[in-house]
Design an enzyme around this catalytic site. Sequence first.
Site, mmCIF file in Angstrom:
data_model
loop_
_atom_site.group_PDB
_atom_site.id
_atom_site.type_symbol
_atom_site.label_atom_id
_atom_site.label_comp_id
_atom_site.label_asym_id
_atom_site.label_seq_id
_atom_site.Cartn_x
_atom_site.Cartn_y
_atom_site.Cartn_z
ATOM 1 N N PHE A 159 0.835 -1.198 0.000
ATOM 2 C CA PHE A 159 0.000 0.000 0.000
ATOM 3 C C PHE A 159 0.867 1.244 0.000
ATOM 4 O O PHE A 159 0.435 2.314 0.384
ATOM 5 C CB PHE A 159 -0.922 0.007 1.217
ATOM 6 N N THR A 219 -9.609 -2.945 -4.454
ATOM 7 C CA THR A 219 -10.694 -2.099 -3.964
ATOM 8 C C THR A 219 -10.156 -0.799 -3.361
ATOM 9 O O THR A 219 -10.704 0.279 -3.613
ATOM 10 C CB THR A 219 -11.520 -2.860 -2.914
ATOM 11 N N PHE A 223 -11.185 2.804 -4.864
ATOM 12 C CA PHE A 223 -11.857 3.834 -4.060
ATOM 13 C C PHE A 223 -11.065 5.149 -4.077
ATOM 14 O O PHE A 223 -11.643 6.219 -4.173
ATOM 15 C CB PHE A 223 -12.037 3.351 -2.606
ATOM 16 N N PHE A 269 -5.168 11.527 -12.551
ATOM 17 C CA PHE A 269 -4.241 10.670 -11.811
ATOM 18 C C PHE A 269 -3.426 9.827 -12.768
ATOM 19 O O PHE A 269 -3.837 9.530 -13.875
ATOM 20 C CB PHE A 269 -4.973 9.798 -10.780
ATOM 21 N N CYS A 273 -0.470 2.038 -10.617
ATOM 22 C CA CYS A 273 -1.488 1.214 -9.949
ATOM 23 C C CYS A 273 -2.945 1.535 -10.292
ATOM 24 O O CYS A 273 -3.718 0.647 -10.625
ATOM 25 C CB CYS A 273 -1.329 1.321 -8.443
ATOM 26 N N LYS A 336 3.678 12.213 -10.317
ATOM 27 C CA LYS A 336 3.455 13.056 -9.140
ATOM 28 C C LYS A 336 4.818 13.490 -8.626
ATOM 29 O O LYS A 336 5.838 13.051 -9.154
ATOM 30 C CB LYS A 336 2.659 12.327 -8.073
HETATM 31 C C1 UDX Z 1 -1.142 4.378 -5.153
HETATM 32 C C2 UDX Z 1 -1.795 4.107 -3.781
HETATM 33 O O1 UDX Z 1 -1.913 5.333 -3.064
HETATM 34 C C3 UDX Z 1 -0.976 3.103 -3.011
HETATM 35 O O2 UDX Z 1 -1.620 2.789 -1.786
HETATM 36 C C4 UDX Z 1 -0.848 1.854 -3.859
HETATM 37 O O3 UDX Z 1 -0.132 0.871 -3.191
HETATM 38 C C5 UDX Z 1 -0.196 2.170 -5.194
HETATM 39 O O4 UDX Z 1 -0.959 3.166 -5.859
HETATM 40 P P1 UDX Z 1 0.850 5.890 -6.065
HETATM 41 O O5 UDX Z 1 0.377 5.479 -7.418
HETATM 42 O O6 UDX Z 1 2.294 5.786 -5.772
HETATM 43 O O7 UDX Z 1 0.114 5.007 -4.946
HETATM 44 O O8 UDX Z 1 0.465 7.412 -5.816
HETATM 45 P P2 UDX Z 1 -0.758 8.234 -5.177
HETATM 46 O O9 UDX Z 1 -0.205 9.164 -4.179
HETATM 47 O O10 UDX Z 1 -1.857 7.364 -4.732
HETATM 48 O O11 UDX Z 1 -1.227 9.124 -6.414
HETATM 49 C C6 UDX Z 1 -1.760 8.563 -7.592
HETATM 50 C C7 UDX Z 1 -2.117 9.654 -8.593
HETATM 51 O O12 UDX Z 1 -3.231 10.414 -8.145
HETATM 52 C C8 UDX Z 1 -0.997 10.667 -8.830
HETATM 53 O O13 UDX Z 1 -0.929 10.983 -10.203
HETATM 54 C C9 UDX Z 1 -1.416 11.852 -8.001
HETATM 55 O O14 UDX Z 1 -0.868 13.048 -8.471
HETATM 56 C C10 UDX Z 1 -2.924 11.800 -8.168
HETATM 57 N N1 UDX Z 1 -3.670 12.456 -7.080
HETATM 58 C C11 UDX Z 1 -3.557 12.018 -5.791
HETATM 59 C C12 UDX Z 1 -4.515 13.515 -7.369
HETATM 60 O O15 UDX Z 1 -4.643 13.929 -8.514
HETATM 61 N N2 UDX Z 1 -5.223 14.088 -6.355
HETATM 62 C C13 UDX Z 1 -5.132 13.669 -5.059
HETATM 63 O O16 UDX Z 1 -5.814 14.234 -4.202
HETATM 64 C C14 UDX Z 1 -4.267 12.598 -4.771
#
Ligand code: UDX
Length: 461
Positions: A159, A219, A223, A269, A273, A336
């Site tokens: 996670f 899931t 979410f 996003f 993942c 990100k």
């Molecule tokens: C995600 C899950 O958070 C993590 O628990 C899982 O194991 C792997 O996938 P990650 O992909 O590393 O992690 O990054 P995360 O911080 O979740 O961001 C995913 C994307 O959503 C990024 O592009 C981020 O910029 C975007 N994001 C995140 C938004 O656009 N808005 C937000 O409020 C949060």
Amino acid sequence: MIKNITCIGAGYVGGPTMAVMALKNPHIKFHVVDINQSRIDAWMSDELPIYEPGLFEVVQQARGKNLFFSTDVEGAIKEGDMIFISVNTPTKKYGIGKGRAADLKYVELCARQIAEYADDDKIVVEKSTLPVRTAQSIKKILSATGHGPKFQVLSNPEFLAEGTAVEDLMQADRVLIGGDQDEAGLAAIEELVKVYNAWIPRERIITTNIWSSELSKLTANAFLAQRISSINAISALCEATGADVEEVAHAIGTDSRIGPKFLKSSVGFGGSCFQKDILNLVYLCEFFGLHEVARYWEQVVTMNDYQKSRFGSKIISTLFNTVSGKKIAFLGWAFKKDTNDTRESASIYVADQLLNDEASISVYDPQVPEQQMYLDMEELETRPMEVNKQRLTMTDDAYEACKDAHAIAVMTEWDEFKTLDWQRIYDNMKKPAFLFDGRLILDRKKLSDIGFEVYTIGKGK
Ligand code: UDX
Ligand code: ADP
């Protein structure tokens, strides 16, 4: 007693996870193997192959003591009492399930290698993000091709989010371990619990049956992604009505039932993942004939695609309906901040859209190498590589990227973008100087005062 732990796959998941485990379990020897020699070389050097805040310090403390990296897959399988599978599981690019199902060829190969080389009983842990019931396939391969040893298969989804991987590992909200609910399965679960319990309190270690563990991972990501797609859907409405998406997010986020996290509207996003896991979920639902459920989750991805193309279209329409021959600066290419990972980054798709309209793009990202950017574009197969190379370039200086540009697009929320000398950037741009903040990180008022024409996602004029 577990004395040796092996991890197959030294990537974003395997590397940081083993490094932290090794630091916290000095009595266990960790051996991380990968088929990619240059990746292994990098893990042994001062330039780790992946960028994660705090990771180098952790690796430095354990490396050479109880943490080892090599390409000796066979030897590592033989010596490991517990073997983690942390290989990549990209979305299939061919055949049945193309564009949706996870490509399990690397996982399958791993399982076959384990079966071939293992001389004694092993606990095999699936760590890669996998579709539900993969453990079943791993079990089948192990039992059908092994030559005597017994295998217990556990699911232990990660996670950790990139950019905060070390922190997420050190202070995990929870650790999830799934396994067979018979005596041998429960004993195997207990062995892995002990490894985590070296630093994670027992009550935060959740044990379940194997399918629940696998499905919980999909899931959780579905979410989280759904929240982003929901707020992004509202961002479009905010722009149309004059509402401010940050004010809306704050207002709803203070409802404790909703909470403030993951409500930051963005250009969309990315990451390895979210999209993959949702598509897996969709594929799984289809497989079981649950078409409405499949459509429901698919919409989260559709909304994300819309947000990316909406941003690109906004740039084109604002620049008087043509970007042909115009220089657009991209600040950020990673999906990100605080990572050099670019998988599924919104930048790739927005760049592709603008290149289709004949823009030329100059990119600055503090961590992403130019070569990676071209690999990302090549995967789309939209146009010949030479054309990408002519029209898309990378510089290692933000000011250089923005010089003589007609517009700037903020694609990644790197902190350093906030403290750039924006007056200097403005002075060196073509006028009117357009600025598109796809990450809600810049001070709109300040930039407007300088003279920029600012568009911020989720904010009307
Ligand atoms: C995600 C899950 O958070 C993590 O628990 C899982 O194991 C792997 O996938 P990650 O992909 O590393 O992690 O990054 P995360 O911080 O979740 O961001 C995913 C994307 O959503 C990024 O592009 C981020 O910029 C975007 N994001 C995140 C938004 O656009 N808005 C937000 O409020 C949060
Ligand atoms: P993730 O984000 O899931 O960690 P990565 O692509 O960063 O994904 O890492 C997966 C790693 O697994 C890669 O470095 C790849 O070379 C490695 N790998 C894939 N298949 C095998 C295999 N059969 N044996 C050893 N390493 C493998």
